[in-house]
Design a protein around this motif. Structure first.
Motif, mmCIF file in Angstrom:
data_model
loop_
_atom_site.group_PDB
_atom_site.id
_atom_site.type_symbol
_atom_site.label_atom_id
_atom_site.label_comp_id
_atom_site.label_asym_id
_atom_site.label_seq_id
_atom_site.Cartn_x
_atom_site.Cartn_y
_atom_site.Cartn_z
ATOM 1 N N THR A 197 19.559 51.534 57.522
ATOM 2 C CA THR A 197 19.204 51.596 55.924
ATOM 3 C C THR A 197 17.458 51.328 55.953
ATOM 4 N N LEU A 198 16.982 51.428 54.900
ATOM 5 C CA LEU A 198 15.564 51.600 54.543
ATOM 6 C C LEU A 198 14.796 50.119 55.013
ATOM 7 N N PRO A 199 15.334 49.233 54.433
ATOM 8 C CA PRO A 199 14.768 47.695 54.766
ATOM 9 C C PRO A 199 14.678 47.548 56.268
ATOM 10 N N GLU A 200 15.908 48.078 56.911
ATOM 11 C CA GLU A 200 16.267 47.717 58.100
ATOM 12 C C GLU A 200 15.152 48.531 59.083
ATOM 13 N N ALA A 250 10.387 61.512 47.920
ATOM 14 C CA ALA A 250 11.128 62.336 46.856
ATOM 15 C C ALA A 250 12.406 62.757 47.675
ATOM 16 N N PRO A 251 13.408 62.429 47.016
ATOM 17 C CA PRO A 251 13.716 61.876 45.871
ATOM 18 C C PRO A 251 13.805 60.239 46.134
ATOM 19 N N PRO A 252 13.593 59.414 45.237
ATOM 20 C CA PRO A 252 13.125 57.990 45.208
ATOM 21 C C PRO A 252 14.484 57.717 46.202
ATOM 22 N N PRO A 253 14.343 56.890 47.203
ATOM 23 C CA PRO A 253 15.582 56.222 47.882
ATOM 24 C C PRO A 253 16.247 54.878 47.351
ATOM 25 N N ALA A 254 17.410 54.846 47.648
ATOM 26 C CA ALA A 254 18.327 53.794 47.183
ATOM 27 C C ALA A 254 17.982 52.818 48.286
ATOM 28 N N TRP A 255 17.746 51.478 47.652
ATOM 29 C CA TRP A 255 17.633 50.338 48.755
ATOM 30 C C TRP A 255 17.757 49.145 48.004
ATOM 31 N N VAL A 314 16.285 42.075 62.575
ATOM 32 C CA VAL A 314 16.481 43.388 61.897
ATOM 33 C C VAL A 314 17.963 43.130 61.113
ATOM 34 N N ALA A 315 18.870 42.363 61.836
ATOM 35 C CA ALA A 315 20.211 42.460 61.367
ATOM 36 C C ALA A 315 20.121 41.753 59.873
ATOM 37 N N PHE A 316 19.317 40.824 59.755
ATOM 38 C CA PHE A 316 19.184 40.294 58.439
ATOM 39 C C PHE A 316 19.152 41.407 57.416
ATOM 40 N N ALA A 317 18.134 42.288 57.632
ATOM 41 C CA ALA A 317 17.912 43.241 56.702
ATOM 42 C C ALA A 317 18.884 44.247 56.499
ATOM 43 N N ARG A 318 20.066 44.157 57.388
ATOM 44 C CA ARG A 318 21.454 44.836 57.122
ATOM 45 C C ARG A 318 22.458 43.967 56.246
ATOM 46 N N GLY A 319 22.100 42.878 56.005
ATOM 47 C CA GLY A 319 23.228 41.854 55.521
ATOM 48 C C GLY A 319 23.731 40.913 56.292
ATOM 49 N N VAL A 320 23.269 40.789 57.555
ATOM 50 C CA VAL A 320 24.117 40.187 58.698
ATOM 51 C C VAL A 320 23.529 38.927 58.903
ATOM 52 N N ALA A 321 23.702 37.699 58.077
ATOM 53 C CA ALA A 321 22.924 36.479 58.066
ATOM 54 C C ALA A 321 23.502 35.608 59.003
ATOM 55 N N PRO A 380 16.755 45.348 47.353
ATOM 56 C CA PRO A 380 15.561 44.379 47.745
ATOM 57 C C PRO A 380 15.798 43.025 48.185
ATOM 58 N N ARG A 381 17.190 42.622 48.198
ATOM 59 C CA ARG A 381 17.632 41.316 48.795
ATOM 60 C C ARG A 381 17.708 41.737 50.389
ATOM 61 N N ALA A 382 18.021 42.674 50.877
ATOM 62 C CA ALA A 382 18.153 42.889 52.176
ATOM 63 C C ALA A 382 16.497 42.884 52.730
ATOM 64 N N LEU A 383 15.830 43.423 51.972
ATOM 65 C CA LEU A 383 14.410 43.365 52.545
ATOM 66 C C LEU A 383 13.774 42.020 52.676
ATOM 67 N N ALA A 384 14.147 41.170 51.524
ATOM 68 C CA ALA A 384 13.718 39.802 51.649
ATOM 69 C C ALA A 384 14.230 39.015 52.541
ATOM 70 N N SER A 385 15.664 39.371 52.791
ATOM 71 C CA SER A 385 16.217 38.373 54.012
ATOM 72 C C SER A 385 15.667 38.861 55.271
#
Lengths: 235, 243
Positions: free
Chosen positions: B50-53, B128-133, B202-209, B135-140
């Motif tokens: 993912t982009l945040p990852e 372009a095109p604007p990617p979907a991401w 980086v796993a946090f940015a995948r949502g694995v807390a 923000p909570r994953a990036l913050a985490s």
């Protein structure tokens, strides 16, 4: 009693830097600590400033026990280490303000004291100068201003003339004897300069190999420190 | 009237922010993260990341750099200038001194990490095109890396106390930081190796807390700060040459 030192001993490995030093002193005295290199002068001042702990013995400064009330002792002591070390990245006024805040001085009181010590130590023209750009003599004046800024009860100066020329030495002797510095305070300074002892001291402690070999108020009017050492060592 | 620790903290921050080198480190850190982010994007084209990852991986790798820079001079420079003696005879305790210096270095290191975020924003703006991401994953992910940075800062402060030269302290912090976070696979495996490795952060940015990296980083930082206070106290017992 402003300073009471009993059987103070400090060792560095097998070397004994201070060996059972005992003396006491009152406010108003200006005591010169003299002795050959390695006699224990710097160690004595470092222990009294709480920078170094002692191995044994007792000491109290302005009524505070040196070892159990270190924080209280630090707030009543002004200490100028050898070479007047200062933060080169700061400006003079900024450095003195920082040191004042560190000693919990409040805004108005600090401003007044800053103005007074700057005038007394001749710092007014260089208050905005960077410390790294100052000469050795100017740095020394800043160190002195720092030591007296918070109006301490006890002043400790470690070899204040180490890097001073003849004019600076005379000027420092005058500062040391001035009422702003010595009135109501105990001043203890180590030195290798007989002129400074004659001009400013009211009492002399002679250290030899960590021991207090002489404690006298009879300050010789002539001769060098080496002559005095020979005389006191022979006694 | 402020507490001596706060006075010391403010002075450390002020001196650092006035230095050109500090702003160079901020810029270098953001540039480094930007370059590696671009590489990561190219490598992962069409891949699973993912982009945040992809953004957090270079951030985790760069995290020890600002920590090493901002801590290397904390005590080594004081010793070099001789001002440690005046500092330790001021009415401020050893613990307050360590905490104030650590807090200042930690804040500056976190600012360096925060200044890397505009790189991510710039990519979003021009993609372009604007990617979907998310923000909570990036913050985490950023918070997990910030926790590791707290540990690198404590490590740097500890080395600054042990070393006589700030360059040696900085090098030791970098080597130790990179050594801990990037263990050679198959070599001696320490229990905290995998916890502090960039892929764990980086796993946090995948949502694995997974709380293990946070626990290891924060408890390790607390232990190093405790050791630092003890080292500062023990320095008083060494011959004067050691100061």
């Amino acid at each position: 009693m402003m300073l009471d030192v009993q059987e103070l001993t400090r060792r560095f490995g097998r070397d004994t830097a201070l060996d059972g030093v005992t003396f006491s002193a009152d406010a108003g005295e200006r005591i010169a600590v003299v002795g050959r290199n390695g006699a224990g002068k710097t160690t004595l001042l470092r222990v009294l400033s709480t920078f170094l702990p002692a191995d044994s013995g007792r000491a109290s400064v302005a009524g505070f026990d040196l070892f159990s009330r270190g924080g209280a002792v630090r707030s009543v002591v002004g200490y100028l280490p050898e070479g007047a070390p200062l933060d080169p990245d700061l400006r003079v006024a900024e450095y003195l303000r920082f040191r004042g805040h560190l000693r919990r001085m409040s805004g108005r009181h600090l401003r007044r004291r800053l103005h007074d010590v700057a005038a007394f130590c001749g710092l007014a023209p260089i208050l905005n100068a960077r410390i790294r750009a100052l000469s050795a003599g100017q740095r020394h004046a800043v160190g002195l201003a720092d030591a007296i800024l918070h109006e301490p009860d006890v002043l400790l100066f470690d070899d204040p003339l180490a890097a001073a020329d003849a004019v600076q030495a005379r000027s420092f002797a005058r500062l040391l004897a001035a009422p702003e510095v010595s009135d109501g305070r105990l001043v203890l300074f180590s030195t290798h300069d007989a002129g400074l002892v004659r001009a400013a001291a009211t009492r002399v402690l002679f250290l030899e190999r960590g021991r207090l070999a002489a404690d006298t108020t009879n300050i010789p009017l002539a001769g060098s420190l080496a002559d005095w050492f020979d005389r006191w060592s022979a006694q | 009237m402020s507490s001596p620790a706060l006075v010391l903290f403010r002075k450390e921050c002020r001196v650092a922010l006035r230095s050109t080198a500090t702003w160079c480190v901020f810029a270098a850190c953001a540039s480094l993260v930007g370059v590696f982010f671009v590489f990561a994007l190219r490598e992962a084209e069409g891949g699973p990341g993912t982009l945040p990852e992809l953004f957090c991986m270079p951030l985790a790798l760069a995290a020890p750099l600002p920590a090493a820079f901002f801590t290397m001079g904390l005590f080594a420079r004081e010793r070099h200038n001789g001002t440690l003696e005046t500092l330790l005879t001021a009415p401020v305790s050893d613990a307050q001194t360590v905490l104030a210096k650590f807090s200042a270095a930690c804040l500056l290191s976190l600012v360096a990490l925060a200044l890397c975020l505009p790189v991510f924003h710039a990519y979003l703006r021009f993609a372009a095109p604007p990617p979907a991401w998310d923000p909570r994953a990036l913050a985490s992910g950023w918070c997990a890396i910030a926790c590791a940075t707290v540990l690198w800062t404590a490590l740097g402060l500890f080395f600054s106390l042990l070393c006589r030269h700030e360059s040696a302290a900085g090098a030791a912090t970098l080597i130790a930081g990179l050594g801990i976070s990037m263990p050679v696979s198959g070599a001696v495996e320490l229990p905290f190796d995998s916890a502090l490795a960039p892929y764990s952060l980086v796993a946090f940015a995948r949502g694995v807390a997974d709380t293990r990296p946070l626990f290891v980083a924060l408890s390790g930082a607390a232990f190093l700060l405790f050791l630092s206070v003890r080292v500062l106290e023990s320095r008083r017992w060494l011959p004067s040459a050691s100061f």
